[in-house]
Design an enzyme around this catalytic site. Structure first.
Site, short mmCIF file in Angstrom:
data_model
loop_
_atom_site.label_atom_id
_atom_site.label_comp_id
_atom_site.label_asym_id
_atom_site.label_seq_id
_atom_site.Cartn_x
_atom_site.Cartn_y
_atom_site.Cartn_z
N ARG A 189 45.68 47.91 35.70
CA ARG A 189 45.33 46.68 35.01
C ARG A 189 44.16 46.00 35.71
NH1 ARG A 189 50.34 42.90 33.89
NH2 ARG A 189 48.85 41.96 32.43
N CYS A 279 48.21 37.09 38.93
CA CYS A 279 48.72 38.28 38.25
C CYS A 279 48.40 38.14 36.77
CB CYS A 279 50.21 38.45 38.53
SG CYS A 279 51.21 37.01 38.06
#
Length: 321
Positions: A189, A279
């Site tokens: 990611r 995050c």
């Protein structure tokens, strides 16, 4: 309330919690136990709670109690900070009081529990610990579980925001430039190779990939302090002068002002952290903040995280290693 110092003030083992919950301890001293089980893709954590939970545990819904309601696409991200009054009401309903310790657990990876730990600390509760290994460790140790719904006397907790350092988008950008901004998501990611949650892939320019899953052992318990220290030192973070003076390892520093990490604290105030974490939506990064705290490195949390960052098309996006 005098919270335990260091690692013992942040984590608790299943055997230690069982001892604290034993009737001989006395109900007034036993911790309030919050079940914060949650998974991004479901099923809802309340289902797991109803199928079995620690005796006396009260369910805390991450989406409803540990975060504010996400609005339309815009600032705040998918798990913004809860409104202080709403958080206070939820915690009082769960039996949380300022003078009584709290233990938070999840299935076992510590992610949702860390968000519960961080949110309670942010709103001023000084004695909050995460159950190391969570529900899985508890059941594997052969300790009792129940399906009984706990009747809880209301607590008296007062939510006072600002006890943990936070970043907004501008602050995260400044941290990546002038300090160390850790990206707690999986490496693919961060690199922009895969994005199964948010509509845009990549990372904040200057951030360093630091998947928080690597802070844990295969069973979900946190790695030992020496291993964590070595890992964070390699990433560019190490205990040092930014740790609050005279505070035990893991004690938070002051909150930076909105938009930037603080570098001009007032007289007698410890310097603000030079490490930040983000995050996807401020959940797994709380686990990174907890791992850093375990080795005495204070870190600021970008609560809105990537979900907030990408709402402004003017903000730069990086891909690759």
């Amino acid at each position: 309330m005098n919270a335990p110092a260091g690692r013992d003030g942040l984590l608790i083992s299943v055997r230690a919690l069982a001892a604290e919950l034993a009737p001989v301890t006395g109900a007034a001293q036993a911790p309030v136990v919050l079940d914060a089980r949650w998974r991004l893709a479901g099923p809802p954590g309340i289902d797991s709670y109803q199928q079995g939970h620690l005796p006396g545990a009260v369910f805390a819904d991450l989406d409803r109690d540990l975060a504010g309601p996400p609005g339309p696409p815009g600032p705040g991200g998918r798990h913004p900070l809860p409104d202080p009054a709403a958080f206070q009401a939820a915690m009082r309903a769960a039996g949380v009081s300022r003078g009584r310790p709290v233990v938070v657990y999840d299935d076992g990876d510590g992610m949702a529990a860390a968000r519960g730990w961080w949110t309670l600390r942010y709103f001023g509760h000084a004695d909050v610990r995460v159950l190391d290994g969570g529900y899985r460790a508890w059941t594997e140790a052969g300790l009792p579980v129940t399906t009984d719904m706990t009747a809880t006397a209301p607590g008296d907790f007062t939510a006072e925001p600002g006890h943990m350092p936070v970043l907004d988008a501008a602050g995260a950008q400044a941290m990546a430039r002038d300090g160390l901004l850790l990206d707690a998501r999986a490496g693919e990611r961060y690199r922009g190779e895969a994005e199964h949650v948010d509509p845009v892939a990549g990372h904040i320019p200057g951030a360093v990939s630091a998947p928080t899953a690597r802070n844990a052992n295969p069973d979900g318990t946190f790695r030992d302090p020496a291993e964590l220290t070595a890992r964070f030192t390699t990433l560019g973070a190490a205990p040092g002068p930014t740790s609050p003076a005279g505070a035990p390892p893991g004690a938070p520093g002051p909150s930076p002002p909105a938009g930037a990490p603080a570098d001009t604290p007032g007289a007698g105030t410890p310097p603000a952290p030079l490490v930040g974490a983000y995050c996807g939506s401020g959940v797994t990064a709380a686990h990174e903040v907890l791992a850093l705290a375990l080795v005495g490195i204070p870190a600021a949390l970008y609560v809105g995280s990537w979900a907030d960052w990408i709402t402004d098309p003017a903000r730069p996006i990086a891909t690759g290693p």
